[in-house]
Motif scaffolding. Structure first.
Motif, PDB file in Angstrom:
ATOM      1  N   GLU A 136      19.994  10.138 -27.452  1.00  0.00           N
ATOM      2  CA  GLU A 136      20.657   9.296 -27.661  1.00  0.00           C
ATOM      3  C   GLU A 136      21.555   8.070 -26.289  1.00  0.00           C
ATOM      4  O   GLU A 136      21.529   7.383 -26.653  1.00  0.00           O
ATOM      5  N   GLU A 137      21.897   8.683 -25.586  1.00  0.00           N
ATOM      6  CA  GLU A 137      21.567   7.902 -23.698  1.00  0.00           C
ATOM      7  C   GLU A 137      20.337   7.303 -23.585  1.00  0.00           C
ATOM      8  O   GLU A 137      19.700   6.655 -22.720  1.00  0.00           O
ATOM      9  N   LEU A 138      19.091   7.434 -24.467  1.00  0.00           N
ATOM     10  CA  LEU A 138      17.713   7.374 -24.036  1.00  0.00           C
ATOM     11  C   LEU A 138      18.312   5.902 -24.896  1.00  0.00           C
ATOM     12  O   LEU A 138      16.587   5.630 -25.106  1.00  0.00           O
ATOM     13  N   ARG A 139      18.768   5.613 -25.618  1.00  0.00           N
ATOM     14  CA  ARG A 139      18.478   4.405 -26.599  1.00  0.00           C
ATOM     15  C   ARG A 139      18.556   3.557 -25.033  1.00  0.00           C
ATOM     16  O   ARG A 139      19.121   3.458 -24.656  1.00  0.00           O
ATOM     17  N   PRO A 140      18.166   2.083 -25.532  1.00  0.00           N
ATOM     18  CA  PRO A 140      18.141   0.729 -24.727  1.00  0.00           C
ATOM     19  C   PRO A 140      18.633   0.649 -24.041  1.00  0.00           C
ATOM     20  O   PRO A 140      19.544   0.239 -22.256  1.00  0.00           O
ATOM     21  N   GLU A 141      20.444   1.131 -25.216  1.00  0.00           N
ATOM     22  CA  GLU A 141      22.080   0.699 -24.397  1.00  0.00           C
ATOM     23  C   GLU A 141      22.629   1.730 -24.442  1.00  0.00           C
ATOM     24  O   GLU A 141      23.756   1.781 -23.543  1.00  0.00           O
ATOM     25  N   GLY A 142      21.890   2.508 -24.275  1.00  0.00           N
ATOM     26  CA  GLY A 142      22.172   4.535 -23.516  1.00  0.00           C
ATOM     27  C   GLY A 142      22.048   4.253 -21.913  1.00  0.00           C
ATOM     28  O   GLY A 142      21.884   3.515 -20.774  1.00  0.00           O
ATOM     29  N   GLY A 143      23.409   5.596 -21.396  1.00  0.00           N
ATOM     30  CA  GLY A 143      22.871   5.638 -20.771  1.00  0.00           C
ATOM     31  C   GLY A 143      21.478   5.582 -19.250  1.00  0.00           C
ATOM     32  O   GLY A 143      21.415   5.150 -17.930  1.00  0.00           O
ATOM     33  N   LEU A 144      20.714   6.344 -20.293  1.00  0.00           N
ATOM     34  CA  LEU A 144      19.145   6.540 -19.450  1.00  0.00           C
ATOM     35  C   LEU A 144      18.458   5.641 -20.198  1.00  0.00           C
ATOM     36  O   LEU A 144      16.776   5.242 -19.931  1.00  0.00           O
ATOM     37  N   GLY A 145      19.427   4.327 -20.315  1.00  0.00           N
ATOM     38  CA  GLY A 145      17.946   3.578 -21.545  1.00  0.00           C
ATOM     39  C   GLY A 145      16.560   2.453 -20.416  1.00  0.00           C
ATOM     40  O   GLY A 145      16.166   2.346 -21.256  1.00  0.00           O
TER      41      GLY A 145
END
Length: 221
Positions: A160-169
């Protein structure tokens, strides 16, 4: 009444914080973080930042979680804690069999660090872009190195955090890490292989037992 209690505690503890063991500072941060930006958390956060290099990484993770839970996204302590982490997220040192042996965060703790810092990374905060970028690159790289060891339960949260808008985006190897997190964890893969082996063994035994029973019937005739 609660606010007055925390204010009183802050006033009485502030002069003593410098003499407390680091582990006690961590406890004060955690105890006060659930009440928002209280005076007690304010004084404890200042001391905790000074002591960051004296803490174990497990303790630093707890402090990070406490800061993010209790302090405003624009608080300077959050900038300082994100600046602290990149140098601590390098590869596991040679000769160490586990991250714990090397004094580094284990894969489940890396997942917790990612989830804890995600709101700060996504928010408009006091943390400048370059500091966020260094932290994301360091954490993402370490997660990628140990992707096979990340527990199955943590993987959906990280994806979830690796989505473009996530923390790791903004992680430069985001697609590669996503692919690694879609593969089974090392323990889960081993369990599946063991289960398949037992299943094949059971199927192989069944015909053999049937043949044996058939031979016995022929001898009776």
């Amino acid at each position: 009444a609660v606010a007055e209690l925390f204010a009183s505690a802050a006033a009485s503890l502030a002069p003593k914080l410098a003499d407390l063991p680091a582990a006690e500072i961590v406890k004060v941060v955690l105890a006060s973080s659930g009440k928002g930006g209280s005076p007690l958390l304010e004084v404890a956060s200042k001391e905790a930042v000074i002591r960051l290099t004296d803490l174990s990484l497990s303790q630093a993770l707890l402090v990070t979680q406490g800061f993010i839970q209790g302090l405003s996204a624009k608080h300077d302590a959050l900038r300082q804690v994100l600046e602290f982490w990149p140098s601590k997220l390098g590869p596991v040192k040679k000769g160490a069999t586990t991250a714990g042996d090397a004094g580094q965060l284990a894969p489940p703790q890396l997942s917790k660090l990612c989830v804890a810092t995600a709101p700060l990374l996504r928010a408009e905060s006091a943390v400048e872009g370059p500091i966020k970028q260094r932290f994301v690159q360091a954490l993402g790289s370490r997660l990628l190195m140990q992707a096979a060891e990340i527990p199955e339960a943590s993987r959906p949260l990280l994806r979830e955090e690796l989505r473009p808008e996530g923390g790791l985006g903004v992680f430069s190897r985001r697609v590669e890490l996503l692919a690694a997190l879609h593969r089974p964890a090392a323990g889960a893969a081993a369990k599946r292989r063991g289960s398949r082996s037992r299943s094949r063994g059971s199927r192989a035994e069944a015909p053999a037992q049937g043949v044996g029973r058939g031979k016995k019937k022929k001898r009776k005739r």
